[in-house]
Design a protein around this motif. Structure first.
Motif: not given
Ligand code: NAP
Length: 283
Positions: A143, A168-169, A172, A191-192, A212, A216, A231, A240, A264
């Motif tokens: 991605t 910060r996943s 991604l 991040h959160s 995610g 937001f 993303a 998002d 991706t």
């Molecule tokens: P994830 O693993 O759930 O990670 C989400 C990140 O957002 C975490 O680092 C989290 O922080 C942070 N976060 C959560 N709440 C927050 C807040 N209130 N303020 C600031 N940061 C916050 O998700 P992911 O896999 O990285 O995916 C993220 C998005 O991308 C999703 O919408 C997913 O559907 C999309 N995605 C798209 C593709 C594509 O091919 N288009 C591929 C992968 C993902 P913490 O680390 O502190 O918990």
């Protein structure tokens, strides 16, 4: 002025026709064997099954083949490690995709790291991540690598820009931040636990939403003339970031759908073609 649309769907279609030609050439040089991607799906999550199907379809469109591995939800870490190790040893498998997330009882990190570096075409291993971070050869996480390719295709400069990545996943946000740092942006990863998120986002020349949570990131937090990369993908076609009010205000944005998502999958198959080319040249 209307924001430039960073059209991932169009770019991925264009790349597919170029990749199709590379697959034809590979088959000619390799006794008719095309690049082959193994997809591993563990469990019955319908969204994951859809993503895997989309990846297999993309392989088919360019003449590649895929090995579909489906394992039940009760699969153990050991069983999954064994399956990956078997695919590592299979000369007719050039890339391995382990669909994230796997069921919670499985050690996903251990399984990702079992994938050999040469077959890590989805860019999920610690070794690949470390090499990418150090600017050494490695396949980027699909991605963020797809996002970099999209920005490059539209000649969006990153050097000296303030890039803010929200998320910060491991697959991604974190690799995204490092890729942008390597492209000489000044990077803030949020991040959160970040405080004052709106204030930080207001200072972004480039903002990447990878949180995610649907819409937001509010449009009012985003500066005029920013480059906006979303993303996220959620039911109803939301990303998002609250994109709609930005169309007449920012410099460029990725639409949802049709921006990051197609890039991706396109990056995954591009990297698998590269892996097959490298395997052939070293055989
Ligand atoms: P994830 O693993 O759930 O990670 C989400 C990140 O957002 C975490 O680092 C989290 O922080 C942070 N976060 C959560 N709440 C927050 C807040 N209130 N303020 C600031 N940061 C916050 O998700 P992911 O896999 O990285 O995916 C993220 C998005 O991308 C999703 O919408 C997913 O559907 C999309 N995605 C798209 C593709 C594509 O091919 N288009 C591929 C992968 C993902 P913490 O680390 O502190 O918990």
């Amino acid at each position: 002025m209307a924001a430039q649309i960073l059209d991932g769907k169009k770019l991925s279609r264009e790349t597919e026709s170029e990749l199709g030609a590379r697959v034809v050439a590979l088959k000619q040089d390799n006794d008719g064997i095309p690049p082959i991607l193994a997809t591993i799906l563990v469990g019955a999550d319908p969204a994951s099954a859809t993503y895997v199907r989309m990846k297999q379809n993309a392989c088919r469109r360019i003449g590649m083949e895929s090995i579909a591995v489906e394992m039940p939800s009760e699969t153990t870490t050991k069983e999954l490690l064994e399956k990956i190790s078997e695919l590592n040893a299979n000369k007719n498998c050039h890339g391995i995709l382990l669909q994230h997330p796997v069921p919670a009882h499985i050690d996903e990190r251990a399984c990702f790291d079992e994938i050999s570096l040469e077959k890590d075409v989805d860019g999920v291993t610690c070794l690949g991540f470390g090499r990418m971070a150090m600017n050494e050869e490695a396949y980027g996480s699909a991605t963020p690598q797809g996002i970099m390719r999209l920005l490059e295709a539209y000649k969006i400069p990153l050097e000296g820009k303030h890039a803010v990545v929200v998320g910060r996943s491991p697959i991604l946000g974190k690799p995204m931040g490092l890729m942008m740092l390597n492209a000489n942006a000044t990077v803030t990863i949020c991040h959160s636990r970040t405080t004052n998120l709106p204030e930080i986002i207001k200072t972004a020349d480039v903002i990447v939403g990878a949180v995610g949570r649907p819409e937001f990131i509010r449009s009012k937090w985003i500066a005029d003339d920013a480059i906006v990369v979303d993303a996220g993908f959620h039911p109803g076609g939301f990303g998002d970031i609250e994109l709609e009010p930005l169309h007449n205000r920012v410099a460029a944005l990725t639409p949802v759908p049709g921006g990051v998502g197609p890039m991706t999958i396109n990056t995954l198959i591009l990297q698998c073609v590269e892996a097959a080319e490298k395997a052939l040249s070293s055989s």
